[in-house]
Design a protein around this motif. Structure first.
Motif, PDB file in Angstrom:
ATOM      1  N   ASN C  27       0.851  -1.189   0.000  1.00  0.00           N
ATOM      2  CA  ASN C  27       0.000   0.000   0.000  1.00  0.00           C
ATOM      3  C   ASN C  27       0.889   1.243   0.000  1.00  0.00           C
ATOM      4  OD1 ASN C  27      -1.712   2.080   0.687  1.00  0.00           O
ATOM      5  ND2 ASN C  27      -3.046   0.721   1.841  1.00  0.00           N
ATOM      6  N   PHE C  84      -4.637   7.380  -7.524  1.00  0.00           N
ATOM      7  CA  PHE C  84      -5.845   6.639  -7.188  1.00  0.00           C
ATOM      8  C   PHE C  84      -6.993   7.025  -8.116  1.00  0.00           C
ATOM      9  CE2 PHE C  84      -9.686   5.767  -4.783  1.00  0.00           C
ATOM     10  CZ  PHE C  84      -9.446   4.465  -4.403  1.00  0.00           C
ATOM     11  N   VAL C  90      -4.044   1.890  -4.798  1.00  0.00           N
ATOM     12  CA  VAL C  90      -2.818   2.491  -4.270  1.00  0.00           C
ATOM     13  C   VAL C  90      -1.793   1.401  -4.018  1.00  0.00           C
ATOM     14  CG1 VAL C  90      -3.869   4.507  -3.232  1.00  0.00           C
ATOM     15  CG2 VAL C  90      -3.737   2.385  -1.941  1.00  0.00           C
ATOM     16  N   PHE C  91      -2.020   0.202  -4.575  1.00  0.00           N
ATOM     17  CA  PHE C  91      -1.057  -0.873  -4.383  1.00  0.00           C
ATOM     18  C   PHE C  91       0.055  -0.724  -5.405  1.00  0.00           C
ATOM     19  CE2 PHE C  91      -4.778  -3.394  -2.601  1.00  0.00           C
ATOM     20  CZ  PHE C  91      -4.555  -2.852  -1.359  1.00  0.00           C
TER      21      PHE C  91
END
Lengths: 174, 354, 100, 393
Positions: C27, C84, C90-91
């Motif tokens: 993340n 995003f 958001v990985f």
């Protein structure tokens, strides 16, 4: 008294920092980070840096982490779902690198450090070090200080430009 | 055993504990009756009488309300984040109480828990922690109204904290210290208005360059305590109850307590910074025992006046809209505060060198 | 009086936790938080040395680091929000294309 | 780009929707993208029920539509039936009706003002306005025995004559009211926060207002000069001296101003009505003497055989209007309130349709709010002045 407090704050700091990395929910991570910043502020207090201690809380806990929380809530993130072989591999490597680094730095730390030139007290310790820091900032460090203000300005403009949603020309925000 | 008693650190810790216990106990009582006072005052402002049934003059109304709240059923939404949901109300009360440890309620050392040399920073740090209670309560309830309330409050409190912090800088410049005890000391005595024989108390507000900071501080303090006309996080007209929509029983009461604690704290800080703290006339006449007590009395009197003012405003004004609130904070208060810092700095420098 | 070895050890541990966090988590926000941890570890070392050397210079550096951290967080979070909006994630593993 | 809107259900359980209105909002941040009022949570089927009741039995139903202004509803219904029957009540009755409906207008507007102010966070105005509402409710109680659901008007007249002392009481109220209106205005009219919250908020242009069929203060707030009391007078309104206040920008503040001025005008009209009633006699005829449709007076029933028979017939069966249809509308506090009745010659209407101002004005909500902020929805709902009993009927 002071060493015990230091140990307490230190243990809290390490535990919460670990939880930041280990917990899967980003909000919980952020909250643990707030806690670790607060315990760090405690340690600063023990190291006679009162000004920094409270600035740490104001800046980190009061502003930066609120910004983090704001973004996490705004994006409404799901938990980390971590699975798959390459993630396990990477995680293993990550922990190993961390552990090696820790080992290395601990070896360095064992070497014993010379205490440096002795002074009776930190400058300005009798009135609190806010004044002393202020004097140093505005005399010896004036130029870097002004540079940081420019940096903040640039960052502010940058953040606004980055997040501004483009609206069709002519349409104004009501 | 005697060694322990004569140990300096132990004595300090003991006295601090005693003072903390007294302040906590008194504070809880004061808050209970502050709520009562608010209800009574708003009643009289609204052409009615307010609580008057429970106990003589209705005096038992709020204590019994507390008892009622303690026994009410607690409801926790199924999808809520339980841990955060439980922590948030605690966070609402905790920072306000911590701030009390640095406020000089009367002449030191008797009426000060501890004189930290960065006392004002303690206040600012704690008020910045106050955001968490509301933000987390809003987020953890898993309710859209609550979430909106939480986000609003995060933005609102951060924005107004800037102006709040900046408005205290002229005071620091004048006092030359961040310690609240020092700031109060700098307002002792009287000063002559230049060109006249009129002596005024040396309170901050009576210096021209501290009037604007006081006004900014006052406005921001309404925003920081989330009270009308800045009670947007809980605007019941739009967001039902905002961040505490899903709270019930004693957890809800904690937010309520927090609001009143914050109100007392911010009024105390306002008195400390701008109204001479515990300074007042006749204190030196009364001697070393009753003089300090009178100082405490002056402090409480000023506190009462400000609390009344807060209540008065709440029941008089409508609520601002969110964008108007942000515009006001960023485009009016913040520039005014910055300009005032410059003016005060130049004036103080000029006067020191003249 | 706190021995400087303790403080430095604590700082090292904190830094390593930060490094591990950057490497382990996917993340981007948590990675960001881990970077903050590392910055704070450096700050702790600065304060410890300032204490040891009886000098304020270390504390002033911490002050500057905090400023930089604040600027970095503001810009960094703005970038994350933008990413995003573009990719709905958001990985970091999933944000591996230069093309938006 | 990701669709970043969020759907928020405002109501049906919400403090500011004035009842059980549900508003489905699509939000982009706090900006309204789409606003959709969803109604029907208070549906009582009054229109359908009227088909199973005699005309007189429907009067208490109308009280429950706009329960803030029962007298106006009664009047509209009675006017529609009277039009169907082709009768007109005596001048004294009309003056009493005017007096009571104008008091009703004041009562409705003070309730609107208090609740609208509460929605926008000014909590104190409410208590002052409800003080005056209380006085009007006491007047209702004195004439009809009920405070909220008065049901005082009857087809062809009133349920009974006004009690002694009522006119003095009304006169006292009319004398005091202007000072009270000043009092409300002192709290709001020039308050900067109130101006910020209402000026330029929830704007509806004159064209839009006409296109959506908006009426009442909402229409006049947009600057359209239309008032049924003057344009299509009923109950002798053409003989009263009053002004029709108008707005210009069509925002919430103009609607506020229009209603405040209307309260003053209503006070004026009520004063004139009191004078007229005094001239026509403090006691006197209060019904049409047409025993086919209207009950004879009690005393007459006890002395005249014919009156007794009529009394019995009307009470037992109701009256039988001629086959036909009629529409009558009044300028109710919230706008044009019309009743459309179709009679098939039996004692019950074949169909009743209500044109209720709240329902029609609510249509303007999306026009007013889309593109605005979340908080403006509250200001918009408040400034339309809806009562859900009337929206859902």
């Amino acid at each position: 008294m002071v060493p015990y407090l230091f140990m307490g704050f230190g243990a809290l700091l390490v535990a919460t920092a670990l939880m930041v990395v280990l917990h899967r929910n980003p909000v919980t991570s952020a909250l643990f980070l707030v806690l670790s910043f607060c315990s760090l502020a405690g340690i600063y207090l023990l190291l006679q840096a009162e000004f920094l201690g409270f600035v740490q809380i104001i800046v980190y806990a009061g502003a930066i982490m609120v910004l983090f929380l704001f973004v996490i809530m705004y994006l409404n993130l799901p938990h980390d779902v971590e699975h798959g072989a390459h993630i396990a591999l990477r995680r293993g490597i990550g922990w190993m690198v961390g552990a090696l680094l820790l080992l290395f730095s601990l070896l360095l730390a064992r070497r014993g450090w010379s205490p440096g030139p002795e002074a009776a007290l930190l400058p300005g310790a009798e009135h609190g070090n806010a004044g002393a820091i202020g004097r140093a900032l505005y005399s010896r460090y004036l130029f870097p200080f002004e540079i940081t203000s420019m940096l903040l300005l640039v960052a502010m403009v940058g953040a606004i430009v980055l997040t501004k949603t483009r609206r069709p020309a002519g349409e104004e925000r009501p | 055993m005697t060694a322990l008693w004569s140990n300096a650190i132990f004595q300090v810790a003991l006295w601090a504990t005693v003072k903390v216990a007294i302040i906590l106990g008194v504070l809880l009582g004061v808050v209970t009756y502050l709520i009562f006072a608010e209800r009574k005052i708003c009643g009289h402002m609204q052409a009615r009488t307010g609580p008057n049934r429970v106990g003589p003059l209705g005096l038992l109304q709020t204590p019994l309300d507390v008892v009622k709240l303690l026994f009410k059923e607690e409801f926790i939404p199924a999808q809520a984040n339980k841990v955060v949901f439980h922590i948030a109300p605690v966070l609402a009360v905790f920072p306000a109480i911590v701030t009390f440890s640095v406020i000089p309620l009367g002449p030191p050392p008797m009426f000060v828990v501890t004189d930290v040399n960065v006392g004002l920073l303690v206040f600012l740090a704690m008020s910045s922690l106050g955001v968490y209670a509301i933000t987390l309560a809003g987020w953890s309830s898993n309710n859209k109204y609550a979430l909106l309330g939480g986000l609003r409050s995060a933005a609102q409190m951060i924005s107004y904290e800037l102006a709040l912090g900046l408005s205290t800088i002229p005071v620091i410049l004048r006092a030359g210290t961040l310690s609240l005890v020092g700031i109060v000391d700098s307002q002792a005595g009287t000063y002559l208005i230049p060109g006249t024989k009129l002596a005024l108390p040396s309170w901050g507000i009576l210096h021209w360059y501290l009037v604007l900071p006081f006004v900014i501080f006052l406005v921001c303090s309404f925003a920081e305590t989330n009270r009308a006309p800045f009670d947007l996080p809980e605007a019941e007209g739009e967001l039902v109850a905002g961040f505490h929509t899903e709270y019930s029983s004693m957890k809800w009461a904690m937010f309520f307590l927090g609001e009143y604690f914050n109100m007392i704290v911010i009024c105390s800080i306002m008195i400390t910074l701008f109204f001479g703290g515990w300074h007042g006339p006749f204190m030196d006449v009364l001697g070393p025992v009753f003089g300090p007590l009178l100082g405490l009395g002056w402090f409480l009197l000023k506190l009462g006046v400000f609390l009344f003012f807060f209540i008065w405003v709440r029941w008089t004004f409508p609520r601002l809209r969110y964008d108007q609130l942000m515009n006001f904070g960023w485009k009016v208060l913040l520039p005014a505060a910055i300009a005032n810092v410059l003016i005060a700095a130049v004036w103080l420098y000029w006067r020191a060198n003249a | 009086m706190i021995p400087i070895g303790w403080t430095l050890t604590l700082s090292a541990v904190l830094f390593c936790i930060g490094v591990a966090g950057v490497l382990v988590r996917r993340n981007a926000l948590v990675i960001f938080m881990s970077i903050e941890l590392m910055l704070n570890a450096a700050n702790l070392a600065f304060v410890a040395f300032a204490h040891q050397m009886r000098s304020l210079d270390g504390q002033i550096f911490v002050f500057f680091v905090m400023t930089v951290a604040a600027a970095e967080v503001a810009v960094g979070l703005a970038i994350i929000v933008n990413v995003f909006r573009l990719r709905e994630t958001v990985f970091v593993d999933e944000i591996n294309l230069l093309k938006g | 780009m990701r669709n970043e809107t969020m759907t928020l259900n405002m109501g049906p359980q919400h403090p500011s929707t004035h009842g059980v209105l549900r508003v489905a909002l699509e939000l982009d941040g706090e900006t309204i993208v789409r606003c959709k009022p969803v109604i029907g949570y208070l549906h009582t089927g009054m229109e359908k029920q009227a088909e199973y009741k005699t005309y007189t039995q429907s009067i208490p139903q109308t009280d429950r539509m706009d329960y803030i202004s029962p007298m106006s509803n009664n009047l509209a219904f009675c006017l529609a039936v009277e039009k169907l029957l082709g009768i007109e009540p005596p001048a004294r009755v009309q003056a009493i009706r005017v007096l009571l409906t104008e008091l009703t207008r004041i009562s409705s507007h003070v309730v609107w003002m208090g609740t609208h102010a509460i929605d926008l966070g000014a909590l104190t105005v409410f208590w002052y306005t409800f003080r005056e509402r209380e006085k009007i409710l006491s007047i209702y109680e004195q004439v009809s025995g009920a405070r909220m659901t008065s049901g005082y008007f009857r087809v062809g007249g009133l349920a009974m004559d006004i009690p002694a002392g009522l006119l003095d009481r009304c006169q006292k109220f009319v004398d005091e009211m202007p000072a009270h209106i000043d009092e409300y205005e002192r709290l709001l009219t020039r308050n900067p926060i109130w101006l910020a919250r209402t000026k330029g908020v929830a704007v509806v242009s004159a064209q839009d207002a006409i296109a959506w069929g908006l009426t009442g203060p909402v229409l006049r707030g947009s600057g359209v000069n239309w008032d049924l009391r003057r344009n299509e007078p009923y109950s002798g309104y053409e003989t009263y001296d009053f002004d029709v206040p108008l707005g210009s920008r069509g925002d919430a503040y103009d609607r506020y101003q229009v209603r405040v001025q209307e309260m003053r005008e209503a006070t004026k009209i009520a004063g004139q009505a009191i004078r007229r009633i005094r001239e026509l006699g403090e006691t006197g005829p209060y019904r049409v003497r047409d025993f086919k449709y209207v009950l004879p007076e009690r005393a007459e029933v006890k002395t005249s055989m014919e009156a007794l028979i009529h009394h019995f017939k009307i009470v037992a069966h109701g009256f039988f209007p001629p086959v036909g249809e009629a529409y009558a509308a009044v300028e109710a506090p919230k706008g044009e309130l019309g009743f459309y009745l179709v009679s098939d010659g039996t004692a019950r209407p074949w169909r009743m349709k209500v044109r209720s101002p709240s329902f029609i004005n609510l249509q303007g909500l999306p026009v007013m709010t889309e593109g605005g902020m979340l908080a403006d929805v509250i200001a918009a709902i408040g400034s339309i002045d809806i009562v859900l009993g009337e929206v859902d009927r």
